[in-house]
Write an enzyme that holds these catalytic residues in place. Structure first.
Site, PDB file in Angstrom:
ATOM      1  CB  ILE A  24      -7.271  -5.574  13.243  1.00 43.48           C
ATOM      2  CG1 ILE A  24      -8.269  -4.818  12.352  1.00 43.48           C
ATOM      3  CG2 ILE A  24      -7.854  -6.921  13.653  1.00 43.48           C
ATOM      4  CD1 ILE A  24      -8.496  -5.449  10.979  1.00 43.48           C
ATOM      5  CG  ASP A  43       4.036  -4.799  14.688  1.00 42.53           C
ATOM      6  OD1 ASP A  43       2.788  -4.855  14.688  1.00 42.53           O
ATOM      7  OD2 ASP A  43       4.682  -4.119  13.848  1.00 42.53           O
ATOM      8  CG  ASP A  59       9.742  -8.068   8.547  1.00 43.90           C
ATOM      9  OD1 ASP A  59       9.019  -8.866   7.915  1.00 43.90           O
ATOM     10  OD2 ASP A  59       9.895  -6.878   8.227  1.00 43.90           O
ATOM     11  CB  VAL A  60       5.706 -12.081   9.668  1.00 40.95           C
ATOM     12  CG1 VAL A  60       5.128 -11.744  11.031  1.00 40.95           C
ATOM     13  CG2 VAL A  60       5.126 -11.200   8.578  1.00 40.95           C
ATOM     14  CG  ASN A  86      -3.695  -8.784  12.951  1.00 40.48           C
ATOM     15  OD1 ASN A  86      -4.835  -8.591  12.541  1.00 40.48           O
ATOM     16  ND2 ASN A  86      -2.830  -7.786  13.158  1.00 40.48           N
ATOM     17  CB  SER A 143      -9.492  -9.766   3.934  1.00 38.07           C
ATOM     18  OG  SER A 143     -10.241  -8.762   3.257  1.00 38.07           O
ATOM     19  CE1 TYR A 156      -4.884  -7.291   2.357  1.00 36.75           C
ATOM     20  CE2 TYR A 156      -7.125  -7.164   1.536  1.00 36.75           C
ATOM     21  CZ  TYR A 156      -6.242  -7.223   2.597  1.00 36.75           C
ATOM     22  OH  TYR A 156      -6.706  -7.224   3.880  1.00 36.75           O
ATOM     23  CE  LYS A 160      -5.285 -10.300   4.384  1.00 39.45           C
ATOM     24  NZ  LYS A 160      -4.791 -10.588   5.755  1.00 39.45           N
ATOM     25  CB  THR A 188     -13.730  -1.287   4.908  1.00 41.82           C
ATOM     26  OG1 THR A 188     -13.752  -1.799   3.570  1.00 41.82           O
ATOM     27  CG2 THR A 188     -12.683  -0.191   4.988  1.00 41.82           C
TER      28      THR A 188
HETATM   29  P1  NAI Z   1      -2.314  -1.753  10.330  1.00 42.31           P
HETATM   30  O1  NAI Z   1      -1.422  -1.314   9.208  1.00 42.31           O
HETATM   31  O2  NAI Z   1      -3.000  -0.736  11.172  1.00 42.31           O
HETATM   32  O3  NAI Z   1      -1.502  -2.748  11.279  1.00 42.31           O
HETATM   33  C1  NAI Z   1      -0.702  -3.774  10.747  1.00 42.31           C
HETATM   34  C2  NAI Z   1       0.392  -4.130  11.746  1.00 42.31           C
HETATM   35  O4  NAI Z   1       1.147  -5.219  11.178  1.00 42.31           O
HETATM   36  C3  NAI Z   1       1.363  -2.978  12.013  1.00 42.31           C
HETATM   37  O5  NAI Z   1       1.631  -2.891  13.398  1.00 42.31           O
HETATM   38  C4  NAI Z   1       2.606  -3.370  11.222  1.00 42.31           C
HETATM   39  O6  NAI Z   1       3.817  -2.886  11.798  1.00 42.31           O
HETATM   40  C5  NAI Z   1       2.530  -4.908  11.289  1.00 42.31           C
HETATM   41  N1  NAI Z   1       3.255  -5.526  10.184  1.00 42.31           N
HETATM   42  C6  NAI Z   1       3.105  -5.289   8.856  1.00 42.31           C
HETATM   43  N2  NAI Z   1       3.993  -6.005   8.154  1.00 42.31           N
HETATM   44  C7  NAI Z   1       4.708  -6.718   9.062  1.00 42.31           C
HETATM   45  C8  NAI Z   1       5.790  -7.638   8.950  1.00 42.31           C
HETATM   46  N3  NAI Z   1       6.333  -7.933   7.760  1.00 42.31           N
HETATM   47  N4  NAI Z   1       6.274  -8.216  10.078  1.00 42.31           N
HETATM   48  C9  NAI Z   1       5.756  -7.888  11.284  1.00 42.31           C
HETATM   49  N5  NAI Z   1       4.757  -7.006  11.457  1.00 42.31           N
HETATM   50  C10 NAI Z   1       4.239  -6.426  10.349  1.00 42.31           C
HETATM   51  O7  NAI Z   1      -3.372  -2.736   9.619  1.00 42.31           O
HETATM   52  P2  NAI Z   1      -4.803  -3.320  10.090  1.00 42.31           P
HETATM   53  O8  NAI Z   1      -5.842  -2.605   9.343  1.00 42.31           O
HETATM   54  O9  NAI Z   1      -4.871  -3.420  11.554  1.00 42.31           O
HETATM   55  O10 NAI Z   1      -4.696  -4.789   9.441  1.00 42.31           O
HETATM   56  C11 NAI Z   1      -4.347  -5.930  10.194  1.00 42.31           C
HETATM   57  C12 NAI Z   1      -4.761  -7.169   9.431  1.00 42.31           C
HETATM   58  O11 NAI Z   1      -6.147  -7.087   9.139  1.00 42.31           O
HETATM   59  C13 NAI Z   1      -4.061  -7.375   8.082  1.00 42.31           C
HETATM   60  O12 NAI Z   1      -3.779  -8.752   7.909  1.00 42.31           O
HETATM   61  C14 NAI Z   1      -5.099  -6.930   7.076  1.00 42.31           C
HETATM   62  O13 NAI Z   1      -4.946  -7.573   5.821  1.00 42.31           O
HETATM   63  C15 NAI Z   1      -6.370  -7.367   7.772  1.00 42.31           C
HETATM   64  N6  NAI Z   1      -7.569  -6.673   7.326  1.00 42.31           N
HETATM   65  C16 NAI Z   1      -7.687  -5.303   7.451  1.00 42.31           C
HETATM   66  C17 NAI Z   1      -8.830  -4.678   7.022  1.00 42.31           C
HETATM   67  C18 NAI Z   1      -9.020  -3.197   7.131  1.00 42.31           C
HETATM   68  O14 NAI Z   1      -9.985  -2.692   6.516  1.00 42.31           O
HETATM   69  N7  NAI Z   1      -8.215  -2.471   7.885  1.00 42.31           N
HETATM   70  C19 NAI Z   1      -9.923  -5.438   6.405  1.00 42.31           C
HETATM   71  C20 NAI Z   1      -9.706  -6.857   6.341  1.00 42.31           C
HETATM   72  C21 NAI Z   1      -8.565  -7.435   6.786  1.00 42.31           C
END
Ligand code: NAI
Length: 255
Positions: A24, A43, A59-60, A86, A143, A156, A160, A188
């Protein structure tokens, strides 16, 4: 102005997307870039940051790393107008399954990560808002788990729910600074995150079908569809919108 998006409604603006190197966040970073913004991707693993964006490794969970990252972005771009918080991680289980340590990890990344990002960015956003009224915003990726009771997602969902409340509180705190604060609530979404989840399932095809069936539209949301909602909330068309959660969930919550 980018040819693909002739509106260029982010022309002259500087944006920061946390977790922008995958899924995302990467779709959001690419869309803001295409609409004219200079975009930094903060990131922990920035290798996947979209072309034409500034990758910042941080890292956040580290206040110092975020402060240094934001300072680097402002030094490079000269200002900061748009922040998208995000970065997030998941946790599977009921309250009986996850340890205190696992709970702290999820809350640290998903909630405190946004707090640290905002704390580092707010002085710059305030300064930018004085010059570009209506153009300055923070948008969180929350979410549908914040408002719908999902099984096996206790930590989780709690994280959220906190993101939703944080978004509303921040909107109230910063409205007089000229900073709008909103969130998107995706259902999702087809990202590497969900790919990893399916990869661990006993029957990935059946698990995917179950996730699709959970959403009335009968399919997963795309990262681009979430990015479009974020670009709306962060953009000039939403100048009157703050303290709002926009569901992009295939009707999961509302129908
Ligand atoms: P993803 O795993 O594809 O991407 C997440 C990104 O965040 C990665 O590039 C990762 O390196 C980075 N990241 C994770 N922890 C980190 C940290 N401690 N410091 C810096 N960077 C960090 O995940 P996705 O699916 O793109 O999710 C992004 C956001 O969307 C999240 O907040 C997730 O909770 C939310 N979300 C995702 C859904 C889904 O179905 N995929 C649904 C609803 C919300």
């Amino acid at each position: 102005m980018n040819q693909a998006h002739p509106t260029g409604d982010f022309d002259g603006l500087a944006a920061l997307v946390t977790g922008g190197a995958s899924g995302i966040g990467a779709a959001i970073a690419a869309l803001l870039r295409d609409r004219g913004a200079r975009v930094a991707v903060l990131d922990r693993d920035p290798a996947g940051a979209p072309a034409g964006t500034l990758p910042v490794k941080a890292d956040v969970t580290s206040d110092e790393a975020i402060r240094n990252g934001v300072a680097e972005v402002v030094a490079e771009f000269g200002a900061l107008h748009t922040v998208v918080g995000n970065a997030g991680i998941g946790a599977i289980g009921t309250v009986e399954d996850n340890s205190d340590e696992e709970w702290r990890r999820v809350l640290d990344v998903n909630v405190l990560g946004l707090v640290r990002t905002a704390r580092a960015a707010l002085p710059h956003l305030r300064a930018a808002a004085a010059e570009r009224p209506g153009a300055v915003s923070i948008t969180h990726t929350c979410s549908i788990a914040a408002t719908a009771g999902l099984p096996q997602r206790a930590a989780y969902s709690a994280s959220k729910g906190a993101v939703l409340a944080l978004t509303l509180a921040m909107a109230a705190d910063h409205v007089r600074d000229g900073i709008r604060v909103n969130c998107v609530n995706p259902g999702t979404v087809d990202t590497p995150w969900v790919g990893r989840l399916l990869g661990r399932a006993a029957d990935p095809a059946a698990e995917r079908a179950a996730l699709e069936a959970r959403q009335p539209t009968g399919r997963l949301v795309s990262a681009d569809e979430v990015a479009a909602a974020v670009a709306y909330l962060a953009g000039p068309a939403a100048a009157a919108v703050t303290g709002t959660a926009l569901a992009v969930d295939g009707g999961m919550q509302g129908l």
